[in-house]
Write an enzyme that holds these catalytic residues in place. Sequence first.
Site, short mmCIF file in Angstrom:
data_model
loop_
_atom_site.label_atom_id
_atom_site.label_comp_id
_atom_site.label_asym_id
_atom_site.label_seq_id
_atom_site.Cartn_x
_atom_site.Cartn_y
_atom_site.Cartn_z
N ARG A 1 -28.24 -7.17 -26.98
CA ARG A 1 -29.55 -7.69 -26.59
C ARG A 1 -30.37 -6.53 -26.06
O ARG A 1 -29.84 -5.66 -25.34
CB ARG A 1 -29.42 -8.76 -25.50
CG ARG A 1 -28.87 -10.10 -25.94
CD ARG A 1 -29.82 -10.85 -26.90
NE ARG A 1 -29.32 -12.16 -27.29
CZ ARG A 1 -28.61 -12.41 -28.41
NH1 ARG A 1 -28.29 -11.43 -29.24
NH2 ARG A 1 -28.24 -13.64 -28.69
N HIS B 1 -32.79 -7.04 -35.76
CA HIS B 1 -31.84 -8.05 -35.23
C HIS B 1 -31.08 -8.73 -36.38
O HIS B 1 -31.08 -9.96 -36.50
CB HIS B 1 -32.61 -9.08 -34.37
CG HIS B 1 -31.71 -9.83 -33.43
ND1 HIS B 1 -32.09 -10.18 -32.15
CD2 HIS B 1 -30.45 -10.29 -33.56
CE1 HIS B 1 -31.11 -10.82 -31.55
NE2 HIS B 1 -30.09 -10.90 -32.39
P1 NAP Z 1 -17.83 -12.26 -25.84
O1 NAP Z 1 -16.70 -12.64 -26.71
O2 NAP Z 1 -18.27 -13.20 -24.78
O3 NAP Z 1 -17.46 -10.86 -25.18
C1 NAP Z 1 -18.24 -10.32 -24.18
C2 NAP Z 1 -17.58 -9.07 -23.61
O4 NAP Z 1 -18.50 -8.46 -22.70
C3 NAP Z 1 -16.31 -9.38 -22.83
O5 NAP Z 1 -15.33 -8.40 -23.09
C4 NAP Z 1 -16.77 -9.31 -21.39
O6 NAP Z 1 -15.77 -8.91 -20.45
C5 NAP Z 1 -17.82 -8.22 -21.47
N1 NAP Z 1 -18.71 -8.32 -20.31
C6 NAP Z 1 -19.47 -9.36 -19.92
N2 NAP Z 1 -20.08 -9.09 -18.75
C7 NAP Z 1 -19.69 -7.85 -18.40
C8 NAP Z 1 -19.95 -7.02 -17.31
N3 NAP Z 1 -20.75 -7.40 -16.31
N4 NAP Z 1 -19.37 -5.80 -17.26
C9 NAP Z 1 -18.54 -5.39 -18.25
N5 NAP Z 1 -18.24 -6.14 -19.32
C10 NAP Z 1 -18.81 -7.36 -19.40
O7 NAP Z 1 -19.12 -11.93 -26.70
P2 NAP Z 1 -19.21 -11.60 -28.28
O8 NAP Z 1 -19.03 -12.82 -29.10
O9 NAP Z 1 -18.34 -10.43 -28.55
O10 NAP Z 1 -20.75 -11.20 -28.39
C11 NAP Z 1 -21.32 -10.16 -27.61
C12 NAP Z 1 -22.83 -10.22 -27.68
O11 NAP Z 1 -23.29 -9.77 -28.94
C13 NAP Z 1 -23.43 -11.62 -27.59
O12 NAP Z 1 -23.54 -12.03 -26.24
C14 NAP Z 1 -24.80 -11.44 -28.22
O13 NAP Z 1 -25.76 -11.13 -27.24
C15 NAP Z 1 -24.62 -10.24 -29.14
N6 NAP Z 1 -24.81 -10.58 -30.57
C16 NAP Z 1 -25.77 -9.92 -31.26
C17 NAP Z 1 -25.94 -10.20 -32.60
C18 NAP Z 1 -26.97 -9.47 -33.43
O14 NAP Z 1 -27.19 -9.82 -34.58
N7 NAP Z 1 -27.57 -8.42 -32.92
C19 NAP Z 1 -25.13 -11.16 -33.23
C20 NAP Z 1 -24.15 -11.80 -32.48
C21 NAP Z 1 -24.00 -11.50 -31.14
P3 NAP Z 1 -14.47 -9.84 -20.19
O15 NAP Z 1 -13.65 -9.70 -21.46
O16 NAP Z 1 -13.84 -9.20 -19.03
O17 NAP Z 1 -14.97 -11.23 -19.97
C1 GLV Z 2 -27.45 -13.36 -32.46
O1 GLV Z 2 -28.04 -12.48 -31.92
C2 GLV Z 2 -26.47 -14.17 -31.83
O2 GLV Z 2 -26.33 -14.09 -30.60
O3 GLV Z 2 -25.78 -14.93 -32.53
#
Ligand code: NAP
Ligand code: GLV
Length: 312
Positions: free
Chosen positions: A224, A272
Amino acid sequence: MAAERLVICCPGFDATPWVQRFSQALPGLDIAVWERGHVDARWAVVWKAPQGFWDANPQLEVAFNMGAGVDALMQARLPEATIVVRLTDVGMGVQMAEYCLHMVTRIARRFADYEAQWRDGAWEDLKIDSAEHWPVGVMGLGALGQRVLQSLLTLEYPLQGWSRTPKTLPGVQCFHGMDQLGTFLGASRIVIVLMPLTPETHHVLNAQTLRQLPKGAHVINLARGPLLDADALLASLDDGHLGGAVLDVFEQEPLPADHALRRHPLVQGTPHISARTRLKPTVERMAAQIQSLRSGFSADQLEGVVNRTRGY
Ligand code: NAP
Ligand code: GLV
């Protein structure tokens, strides 16, 4: 108890493909598309649902988010009892892996310089450092961060990861918490941001933390926009501390055509698109989850339940 009905709320987006897919996946289930007010439904599938939707539908047992990130959803006043379920991977991990392999190898192998010299008619074997000299750090070790690390492992980049809580991952040196952020950044020649936007992570990469990266490091933000202070990034590129940035997400989207990030020669961007929601596997996942709820499975045990206090 609300009716066994699914309501789809995604104003500004076409709900038709979602209705069609859900009708195939859950034949006989009553499906409504939200227009206004209350809908007698147990479950919702949402994307950018307005506050009016939440205010009128406090009966919802589960709201399934059409994306992985829930930062926008966490800004709404949600019904207290509604459980929010987000997408975990469902075809996004492989897209993120593809994007990162492309960008990391583009940086480490200097493919942009080769593209330029090809256009210039030059023929020169440029000096590069091999993968072992390009330690890659991933911020966020969740569904997407882990998938990216797994794919980079095959190319022999030294890998590290940073998360909120401790983790153990094969082939990855793991760091956690603010106390270890500096050490993690100091060892990352390329840093990839894949963590949720929460009050804790806003501008986690700022003037001070960007300085902790080694000179010449590259930043890839795929999570983000507000995780990265764009002004601090531009300053670090201009003063020669950072070597480049790849950005897929921005504080303002769409990014204005005349934004300084677009004009900077060391910044590369995409709109994005690093990982899109894939309709088919997403509906299959949600439909299976609705089926399990119908047979008595507890909603708070579903894969992807969001911890609303934590914000992700
Ligand atoms: P997820 O499974 O919830 O993983 C989040 C990770 O971030 C976890 O390892 C978590 O730590 C860590 N984290 C959260 N808060 C933190 C903090 N304060 N300090 C250090 N680490 C922290 O999320 P995901 O499914 O991998 O997705 C990640 C993000 O990608 C989404 O939230 C979204 O914003 C973004 N995204 C972007 C796109 C795009 O097209 N650009 C698409 C999809 C997603 P813990 O393991 O310790 O909980
Ligand atoms: C896209 O940015 C998502 O969070 O799925």
